[in-house]
Design an enzyme around this catalytic site. Structure first.
Site: not given
Ligand code: NAD
Length: 419
Positions: A260
């Protein structure tokens, strides 16, 4: 509707959401494009830090299932998108996964659905990118289905604040959309905060992370000149934070990491530049300062060795803690990586230890965690504390290490060089 919720994207954000909703008694299905993720979860294996395998087993007992079949969307009342939003090689937001997930929803959209985007992105994404895809089949947002943005504020590894007790911001396409999102999250989050609309909710997330990024850059820049001026910045911060108002403590370190803080402000500066034609100067300056920290750390390591009459080339450097924050296994964007690469490029022999990482990918190569920390501490020319995991016994490290370069300000004494 047969189920209350479909969570799309079962990673660091989607899985804790699914867990909290399941715990509150909602019927939840997880949808992901990755067979490996889906199979692992259905077999009770968690791949994120905040959920153990036991938590996963409990969710399955409570009725949670994971699938790759988007047809489950059709009979869910609410669908939440939690897919990644990385940057393109040019530095702009890559909405590929968000649009892929939105198309999957569009082909199963029904009147009465609530669709929420949680992925972090630039302001306007929900309205300008997601809404047209959903409306292409003829249903209209705000009239036939509800559409909202709700930023995810999860802080992986935080023992105090989780999904339930961290206030949740929601901003709908219309007032009724905000009402629907507020009612939905109110079923398992203690406090729901209404934003005026989707753009305000999107911008709130970027303000939070940009604020953090800029304040970390402020203390990182101060760390450099405080070192030159022989002023202990950690002591300065401890004194300043005694003020009960108007000051929040941020701490210097070897750089910023995670999915992030180093990335999100780019969505904003990209949009300001692309739409308005001028730079978001605070973000650009903060990027420059924070991105320069790994090289600064390498220079200070070189200086510390030089003081001992040693060259960096050929020296054994033991890096302690290679994840981007303490007490988790996530290595995404961790500054440890550029530090290790630059040290190796300059001829140092780099080893690492991390209680949360067994194998560490460094470009094309992988390093294995040293198996005996005491031996590695004693045989290093310099030990570098990059991440102060709570599992580290600093007294033990100090007793064995010949010299410690502490980037976290946790130790002091004759053997210690602080950032
Ligand atoms: N990790 C954090 O601490 C955090 C905190 C706040 C916000 N975010 C935001 O949340 C969002 C997700 O981040 P994350 O860390 O959970 O990502 P991540 O990579 O841990 O998980 C994302 C998942 O989505 C799946 N995916 C990808 N494309 C897809 C699709 N088209 N359909 C279905 N599944 C799909 C992937 O296979 C993966 O399992 C991002 O926008 C990120 O910026 C993350």
């Amino acid at each position: 509707m047969a189920r209350d919720l479909v969570v799309i994207g079962l990673g660091y954000v989607g899985l804790p959401l699914a867990q909290e909703a399941t715990r509150a008694g909602l019927t939840v299905t997880g949808l992901d494009v990755s067979n490996a993720v889906v199979d692992g979860l259905n077999a009770g294996r968690s791949h994120v830090d905040d959920l153990s395998d036991a938590d996963m087993a409990h969710m399955l007992e409570q009725g949670f299932t994971a699938t790759t079949d988007a047809a489950v969307i059709a009979d869910a009342s609410t669908v939440v998108i939690c897919v990644p939003t990385p940057l393109t090689p040019e530095g702009g937001p890559d909405l590929g996964a968000v649009l892929g997930a939105t198309r999957a929803i569009a082909s199963h959209l029904r009147p009465g659905h609530l669709v929420v985007l949680e992925s972090t992105t630039y302001p306007g994404t929900t309205d300008d990118e997601v809404r047209p895809v959903l409306e292409a089949g003829g249903l209209v947002a705000g009239r036939d289905f509800h559409l909202a943005f709700s930023p995810e504020r999860i802080d992986p590894g935080n023992p105090t604040y989780g999904m339930k007790n961290t206030p949740k911001v929601v901003g709908g396409h219309t007032e009724a959309c905000t009402d629907a999102a507020q009612t939905f999250y109110g079923r398992f989050v203690d406090t729901v905060v209404r934003a005026r609309g989707t753009r305000e909710a999107e911008m709130a997330k970027l303000l939070e992370n940009t604020y953090r990024h800029i304040n970390i850059a402020l203390v990182n820049e101060m760390a450099r000149f405080c070192h030159e001026l022989d002023i202990d910045l950690w002591d300065v911060i401890a004194a300043a934070k005694s003020k009960p108002f108007g000051f929040q403590a941020f701490y210097p370190g070897p750089g910023v990491g995670g999915h992030c803080i180093p990335i999100d402000p780019n969505y904003l500066s990209y949009q300001v530049q692309a739409k308005l034609g001028y730079p978001f100067r605070f973000v650009e300056l903060a990027q420059e300062i924070n991105a320069g920290m790994p090289s600064y750390v390498v220079r200070r390591i070189q200086d510390a060795l030089n003081d001992e009459g040693k060259a960096l080339r050929g020296s054994r450097i033991l890096l302690l803690g290679v994840t981007y924050k303490p007490d988790i296994a996530d290595q995404r964007e961790s500054p440890a990586k550029p530090i290790a690469i630059e040290l190796r490029d300059k001829g140092a022999h780099v080893e690492f230890h991390d209680p949360h990482v067994t194998t560490w990918r460094l470009g094309a190569e992988s390093l294995t965690c040293v198996d005996n920390l005491d031996v590695a501490l004693e045989s290093a020319d310099l030990v570098v504390l990059l991440q102060n995991h709570s599992a580290y016994d600093v007294d033990r490290i100090l007793a064995s290490a010949p010299r410690l370069f502490d980037t976290r300000g946790t130790t002091s004494g004759p053997k210690v060089v602080r950032l």
